[in-house]
Design a protein around this motif. Structure first.
Motif, PDB file in Angstrom:
ATOM      1  N   SER A 164       8.398   7.516  -4.005  1.00  0.00           N
ATOM      2  CA  SER A 164       9.081   6.472  -4.756  1.00  0.00           C
ATOM      3  C   SER A 164       9.053   5.136  -4.024  1.00  0.00           C
ATOM      4  CB  SER A 164      10.533   6.877  -5.027  1.00  0.00           C
ATOM      5  OG  SER A 164      11.218   7.037  -3.804  1.00  0.00           O
ATOM      6  N   HIS A 165       8.230   5.032  -2.992  1.00  0.00           N
ATOM      7  CA  HIS A 165       8.172   3.783  -2.240  1.00  0.00           C
ATOM      8  C   HIS A 165       6.735   3.437  -1.842  1.00  0.00           C
ATOM      9  CE1 HIS A 165       8.210   6.823   0.963  1.00  0.00           C
ATOM     10  NE2 HIS A 165       7.530   5.942   1.653  1.00  0.00           N
ATOM     11  N   GLU A 166       6.560   2.189  -1.459  1.00  0.00           N
ATOM     12  CA  GLU A 166       5.311   1.708  -0.894  1.00  0.00           C
ATOM     13  C   GLU A 166       5.644   0.911   0.355  1.00  0.00           C
ATOM     14  OE1 GLU A 166       2.644  -0.343  -3.467  1.00  0.00           O
ATOM     15  OE2 GLU A 166       2.507   1.331  -4.858  1.00  0.00           O
ATOM     16  N   TYR A 167       4.623   0.627   1.122  1.00  0.00           N
ATOM     17  CA  TYR A 167       4.793  -0.147   2.347  1.00  0.00           C
ATOM     18  C   TYR A 167       4.258  -1.559   2.132  1.00  0.00           C
ATOM     19  CZ  TYR A 167       5.489   4.421   4.404  1.00  0.00           C
ATOM     20  OH  TYR A 167       5.967   5.673   4.686  1.00  0.00           O
ATOM     21  N   LEU A 168       4.860  -2.501   2.810  1.00  0.00           N
ATOM     22  CA  LEU A 168       4.450  -3.888   2.741  1.00  0.00           C
ATOM     23  C   LEU A 168       4.159  -4.354   4.164  1.00  0.00           C
ATOM     24  CD1 LEU A 168       4.156  -6.190   0.684  1.00  0.00           C
ATOM     25  CD2 LEU A 168       6.494  -6.829   1.223  1.00  0.00           C
TER      26      LEU A 168
ATOM     27  N   TRP B 153       9.220  -0.751   0.388  1.00  0.00           N
ATOM     28  CA  TRP B 153       9.616  -1.221  -0.930  1.00  0.00           C
ATOM     29  C   TRP B 153       9.809  -0.018  -1.838  1.00  0.00           C
ATOM     30  CZ3 TRP B 153       6.191  -1.251  -5.379  1.00  0.00           C
ATOM     31  CH2 TRP B 153       6.750  -1.859  -6.499  1.00  0.00           C
ATOM     32  N   GLN B 154      11.005   0.117  -2.404  1.00  0.00           N
ATOM     33  CA  GLN B 154      11.277   1.231  -3.313  1.00  0.00           C
ATOM     34  C   GLN B 154      10.820   0.829  -4.707  1.00  0.00           C
ATOM     35  OE1 GLN B 154      15.238   2.758  -3.111  1.00  0.00           O
ATOM     36  NE2 GLN B 154      14.902   4.212  -4.736  1.00  0.00           N
ATOM     37  N   LYS B 155       9.785   1.490  -5.198  1.00  0.00           N
ATOM     38  CA  LYS B 155       9.208   1.109  -6.490  1.00  0.00           C
ATOM     39  C   LYS B 155       9.890   1.757  -7.688  1.00  0.00           C
ATOM     40  CE  LYS B 155       5.370   4.336  -5.944  1.00  0.00           C
ATOM     41  NZ  LYS B 155       3.916   4.448  -5.869  1.00  0.00           N
ATOM     42  N   ARG B 156      10.638   2.821  -7.464  1.00  0.00           N
ATOM     43  CA  ARG B 156      11.428   3.429  -8.538  1.00  0.00           C
ATOM     44  C   ARG B 156      12.579   4.225  -7.922  1.00  0.00           C
ATOM     45  NH1 ARG B 156       6.457   6.116  -9.206  1.00  0.00           N
ATOM     46  NH2 ARG B 156       6.457   8.123  -8.220  1.00  0.00           N
ATOM     47  N   TYR B 157      13.589   4.481  -8.727  1.00  0.00           N
ATOM     48  CA  TYR B 157      14.782   5.157  -8.231  1.00  0.00           C
ATOM     49  C   TYR B 157      14.772   6.664  -8.480  1.00  0.00           C
ATOM     50  CZ  TYR B 157      16.653   0.565  -7.422  1.00  0.00           C
ATOM     51  OH  TYR B 157      16.840  -0.707  -6.953  1.00  0.00           O
ATOM     52  N   SER B 158      14.003   7.103  -9.448  1.00  0.00           N
ATOM     53  CA  SER B 158      13.943   8.539  -9.717  1.00  0.00           C
ATOM     54  C   SER B 158      12.680   9.120  -9.099  1.00  0.00           C
ATOM     55  CB  SER B 158      13.967   8.802 -11.218  1.00  0.00           C
ATOM     56  OG  SER B 158      12.845   8.208 -11.816  1.00  0.00           O
ATOM     57  N   ARG B 159      12.745  10.379  -8.709  1.00  0.00           N
ATOM     58  CA  ARG B 159      11.574  10.982  -8.091  1.00  0.00           C
ATOM     59  C   ARG B 159      10.561  11.376  -9.157  1.00  0.00           C
ATOM     60  NH1 ARG B 159      10.764  16.497  -7.590  1.00  0.00           N
ATOM     61  NH2 ARG B 159      12.338  17.811  -8.526  1.00  0.00           N
ATOM     62  N   GLU B 160       9.317  11.471  -8.749  1.00  0.00           N
ATOM     63  CA  GLU B 160       8.218  11.854  -9.634  1.00  0.00           C
ATOM     64  C   GLU B 160       8.188  13.374  -9.731  1.00  0.00           C
ATOM     65  OE1 GLU B 160       5.491  11.861 -12.204  1.00  0.00           O
ATOM     66  OE2 GLU B 160       5.902   9.886 -11.401  1.00  0.00           O
ATOM     67  N   ASN B 161       8.355  13.925 -10.920  1.00  0.00           N
ATOM     68  CA  ASN B 161       8.437  15.370 -11.103  1.00  0.00           C
ATOM     69  C   ASN B 161       7.087  16.066 -11.152  1.00  0.00           C
ATOM     70  OD1 ASN B 161      11.235  15.560 -11.110  1.00  0.00           O
ATOM     71  ND2 ASN B 161      11.333  14.938 -13.254  1.00  0.00           N
ATOM     72  N   ARG B 162       5.991  15.336 -11.245  1.00  0.00           N
ATOM     73  CA  ARG B 162       4.671  15.961 -11.314  1.00  0.00           C
ATOM     74  C   ARG B 162       4.189  16.436  -9.943  1.00  0.00           C
ATOM     75  NH1 ARG B 162       1.440  11.364 -14.232  1.00  0.00           N
ATOM     76  NH2 ARG B 162       2.973  10.171 -13.117  1.00  0.00           N
ATOM     77  N   GLU B 163       4.773  15.946  -8.871  1.00  0.00           N
ATOM     78  CA  GLU B 163       4.365  16.289  -7.515  1.00  0.00           C
ATOM     79  C   GLU B 163       5.442  17.124  -6.823  1.00  0.00           C
ATOM     80  OE1 GLU B 163       1.376  15.449  -6.360  1.00  0.00           O
ATOM     81  OE2 GLU B 163       0.897  14.272  -8.141  1.00  0.00           O
ATOM     82  N   ALA B 164       5.063  17.826  -5.758  1.00  0.00           N
ATOM     83  CA  ALA B 164       6.029  18.610  -4.983  1.00  0.00           C
ATOM     84  C   ALA B 164       7.040  17.691  -4.309  1.00  0.00           C
ATOM     85  CB  ALA B 164       5.301  19.449  -3.939  1.00  0.00           C
ATOM     86  N   ILE B 165       6.540  16.585  -3.773  1.00  0.00           N
ATOM     87  CA  ILE B 165       7.399  15.574  -3.157  1.00  0.00           C
ATOM     88  C   ILE B 165       7.035  14.241  -3.780  1.00  0.00           C
ATOM     89  CG2 ILE B 165       8.006  14.384  -1.026  1.00  0.00           C
ATOM     90  CD1 ILE B 165       7.267  16.921   0.487  1.00  0.00           C
TER      91      ILE B 165
ATOM     92  N   ILE C  97       0.846  -1.198   0.000  1.00  0.00           N
ATOM     93  CA  ILE C  97       0.000   0.000   0.000  1.00  0.00           C
ATOM     94  C   ILE C  97       0.878   1.243   0.000  1.00  0.00           C
ATOM     95  CG2 ILE C  97      -0.242   0.133   2.505  1.00  0.00           C
ATOM     96  CD1 ILE C  97      -3.301   0.736   1.846  1.00  0.00           C
ATOM     97  N   ASP C  98       0.333   2.361  -0.476  1.00  0.00           N
ATOM     98  CA  ASP C  98       1.111   3.603  -0.536  1.00  0.00           C
ATOM     99  C   ASP C  98       0.898   4.448   0.718  1.00  0.00           C
ATOM    100  OD1 ASP C  98      -1.393   4.715  -0.876  1.00  0.00           O
ATOM    101  OD2 ASP C  98      -1.021   5.435  -2.894  1.00  0.00           O
TER     102      ASP C  98
END
Length: 87
Positions: free
Chosen positions: A65-69, A50-62, A23-24
């Motif tokens: 890049s991770h989710e919780y398990l 869980w790190q789902k990607r290594y680069s940050r998402e530029n569409r958001e302020a923050i 979940i996020d």
């Protein structure tokens, strides 16, 4: 909507079994409370990140890049014993 499904999954969970839910950020607090209510706080095993990607998402302020398990077990002691078996 999730409560009946999780309750049903608890009934199907084997004594040595576990349930893992990804979940996020927006839902982690609610899910943790729900899981504690259904499975019990004493059945909590871990909350892994869980790190789902290594680069940050530029569409958001923050960027998120991770989710919780969340991991819960029917019997945490038996779960740990099964997980620690040597090959």
């Amino acid at each position: 909507m999730m409560y009946p499904r999780l309750t049903l999954l608890k009934e199907f969970l084997h004594e040595e079994g576990s349930i893992w839910i990804s979940i996020d950020d927006s839902g982690i607090a609610y899910l943790r409370n729900l899981m504690d209510e259904i499975f019990g706080r004493d059945r909590f095993v871990a909350c892994n990140v869980w790190q789902k990607r290594y680069s940050r998402e530029n569409r958001e302020a923050i960027g998120d890049s991770h989710e919780y398990l969340l991991v819960y077990a029917a019997n945490p002691e038996k779960f740990k014993a099964v997980r620690k078996k040597s090959l």
